[in-house]
Design an enzyme around this catalytic site. Sequence first.
Site, PDB file in Angstrom:
ATOM      1  N   ARG A 184     -27.549   4.340  18.377  1.00 36.53           N
ATOM      2  CA  ARG A 184     -27.248   5.236  17.243  1.00 36.53           C
ATOM      3  C   ARG A 184     -27.048   6.677  17.718  1.00 36.53           C
ATOM      4  O   ARG A 184     -26.590   7.535  16.969  1.00 36.53           O
ATOM      5  CB  ARG A 184     -28.349   5.144  16.172  1.00 36.53           C
ATOM      6  CG  ARG A 184     -28.073   5.973  14.933  1.00 36.53           C
ATOM      7  CD  ARG A 184     -28.850   5.536  13.673  1.00 36.53           C
ATOM      8  NE  ARG A 184     -30.156   4.990  13.936  1.00 36.53           N
ATOM      9  CZ  ARG A 184     -31.255   5.717  14.183  1.00 36.53           C
ATOM     10  NH1 ARG A 184     -31.180   7.026  14.187  1.00 36.53           N
ATOM     11  NH2 ARG A 184     -32.415   5.118  14.396  1.00 36.53           N
ATOM     12  N   LYS A 235      -6.483   6.991   8.899  1.00 38.45           N
ATOM     13  CA  LYS A 235      -5.095   7.225   8.518  1.00 38.45           C
ATOM     14  C   LYS A 235      -4.216   7.471   9.758  1.00 38.45           C
ATOM     15  O   LYS A 235      -4.128   6.621  10.617  1.00 38.45           O
ATOM     16  CB  LYS A 235      -5.047   8.381   7.524  1.00 38.45           C
ATOM     17  CG  LYS A 235      -6.051   8.259   6.377  1.00 38.45           C
ATOM     18  CD  LYS A 235      -5.723   7.093   5.484  1.00 38.45           C
ATOM     19  CE  LYS A 235      -6.471   7.040   4.183  1.00 38.45           C
ATOM     20  NZ  LYS A 235      -7.902   6.876   4.220  1.00 38.45           N
ATOM     21  N   ASP A 273      -9.945  19.643   5.206  1.00 37.80           N
ATOM     22  CA  ASP A 273      -9.541  18.250   5.410  1.00 37.80           C
ATOM     23  C   ASP A 273      -8.095  18.276   5.909  1.00 37.80           C
ATOM     24  O   ASP A 273      -7.180  18.646   5.176  1.00 37.80           O
ATOM     25  CB  ASP A 273      -9.673  17.473   4.090  1.00 37.80           C
ATOM     26  CG  ASP A 273      -9.421  15.986   4.271  1.00 37.80           C
ATOM     27  OD1 ASP A 273      -8.574  15.627   5.119  1.00 37.80           O
ATOM     28  OD2 ASP A 273     -10.054  15.182   3.563  1.00 37.80           O
ATOM     29  N   TYR A 289      -8.081  14.943  -2.689  1.00 35.89           N
ATOM     30  CA  TYR A 289      -8.582  13.581  -2.498  1.00 35.89           C
ATOM     31  C   TYR A 289      -9.790  13.333  -3.412  1.00 35.89           C
ATOM     32  O   TYR A 289     -10.771  14.080  -3.359  1.00 35.89           O
ATOM     33  CB  TYR A 289      -8.944  13.346  -1.034  1.00 35.89           C
ATOM     34  CG  TYR A 289      -9.570  11.991  -0.842  1.00 35.89           C
ATOM     35  CD1 TYR A 289      -8.893  10.838  -1.254  1.00 35.89           C
ATOM     36  CD2 TYR A 289     -10.839  11.848  -0.308  1.00 35.89           C
ATOM     37  CE1 TYR A 289      -9.462   9.593  -1.123  1.00 35.89           C
ATOM     38  CE2 TYR A 289     -11.411  10.594  -0.169  1.00 35.89           C
ATOM     39  CZ  TYR A 289     -10.721   9.473  -0.582  1.00 35.89           C
ATOM     40  OH  TYR A 289     -11.289   8.239  -0.464  1.00 35.89           O
TER      41      TYR A 289
HETATM   42  N1  PLP Z   1      -9.595  12.645   3.116  1.00 37.02           N
HETATM   43  C1  PLP Z   1      -8.393  12.258   2.675  1.00 37.02           C
HETATM   44  C2  PLP Z   1      -7.317  13.271   2.499  1.00 37.02           C
HETATM   45  C3  PLP Z   1      -8.168  10.915   2.368  1.00 37.02           C
HETATM   46  O1  PLP Z   1      -6.951  10.538   1.929  1.00 37.02           O
HETATM   47  C4  PLP Z   1      -9.216   9.986   2.531  1.00 37.02           C
HETATM   48  C5  PLP Z   1      -9.021   8.556   2.204  1.00 37.02           C
HETATM   49  O2  PLP Z   1      -8.060   8.169   1.596  1.00 37.02           O
HETATM   50  C6  PLP Z   1     -10.456  10.441   2.965  1.00 37.02           C
HETATM   51  C7  PLP Z   1     -10.615  11.775   3.275  1.00 37.02           C
HETATM   52  C8  PLP Z   1     -11.631   9.494   3.122  1.00 37.02           C
HETATM   53  O3  PLP Z   1     -11.532   8.812   4.320  1.00 37.02           O
HETATM   54  P1  PLP Z   1     -12.103   7.312   4.544  1.00 37.02           P
HETATM   55  O4  PLP Z   1     -11.336   6.414   3.646  1.00 37.02           O
HETATM   56  O5  PLP Z   1     -11.844   7.087   5.998  1.00 37.02           O
HETATM   57  O6  PLP Z   1     -13.548   7.351   4.208  1.00 37.02           O
END
Ligand code: PLP
Length: 347
Positions: A44, A187, A162, A95
């Site tokens: 971990r 992604k 983000d 998001y």
């Molecule tokens: N940030 C954005 C812009 C996203 O589109 C997403 C998921 O679609 C996330 C964060 C969350 O990521 P995860 O699905 O890997 O937890």
Amino acid sequence: MERLDPSTIAVTAGRGSGAAGTPVNVPIELSSTYHAGGPVIYGRDSNPQWVAFESAVGALEGGDAVSFASGMAAIAAVASLVPAKGVVVAPEVAYKGSRNLFADLASVGRIELRLVDITDTSAVLAACDGASMLWAESPTNPMLGLADLAALEGAASLVAVDNTFATPLLQQPLSLGADIVVHSASKLLSGHTDVVLGVAVARTAELAARIKAHRTLHGAIPGPMETYLALRGLRTLPVRLERSSSTAAELVARLRADSRVEDVRYPGYGQMVAVIVRGGADAADAVCERLRLAVHATSLGGVETLIERRGRYAGEEATPPGLLRVSVGLEHVEDLWADLDQALASG
Ligand code: PLP
């Protein structure tokens, strides 16, 4: 050596020692524990595969990276840096996962949340008065709005961005003054729709250590296999992005000239496109059902084109009902256009 081009960093960073006879790729290490007396104690705490992936993402973003079990786990770790009852300023349209997380924290009194239009810089700066954290997303999901990140430098005690849609190839928020960058590595970074993974990158080693301590304590650790796959995918991010971005730009030009489409939102770079179909939710749903090549599914950033109507989810009321979020993949532009054309045609 002078700073390498990001496309070179994507290929070369996160390798082994280079010593004679050692593997060129860091091998996957599957062990939950380690013989006592060494630098690594338990699975971990660390894993060579995480370190390899983190050093590559850190080199691309220009900071210290910490990988997580998912993008949301990375976002939760960053949110934990806000002191008790601290003010968080966040986009009202972005998001939904991060917005829901902050709303959840606000609902139990853990933070105070101020929602803003992240594209309105003066409104964001005004809302940041006394704020512990500004949470920005640019381009935003799914509206593809842009925040002026350089103008937001220092707006709150911590500025976190983000950067999932832009990737470090198109935007490096730390170089624009942000303190922390977060990615859903599920992604574009991994790019093959086979991994759920996240990563946070901090401007300073001290911030990275706090984020890492959260990971160790809360346990949202990535799997060695997932970080291996993500690093493997990251190697080709520059060529994937080049191809999908040029296809996206061509599709945007055609869709903008198309009377079946009400509006197209595109920031002028990247492979994400928002297409607002004439006829609202029903017309957009019908387009999704008629797709033959592009995949009707959530998520984005993979080699295959993914399309979905975002308004189908609760909590997406601010998104136009007819908005289709299109994640352009690597298929040939003419094949994709033929598919979109036939899916729109019968509408
Ligand atoms: N940030 C954005 C812009 C996203 O589109 C997403 C998921 O679609 C996330 C964060 C969350 O990521 P995860 O699905 O890997 O937890």
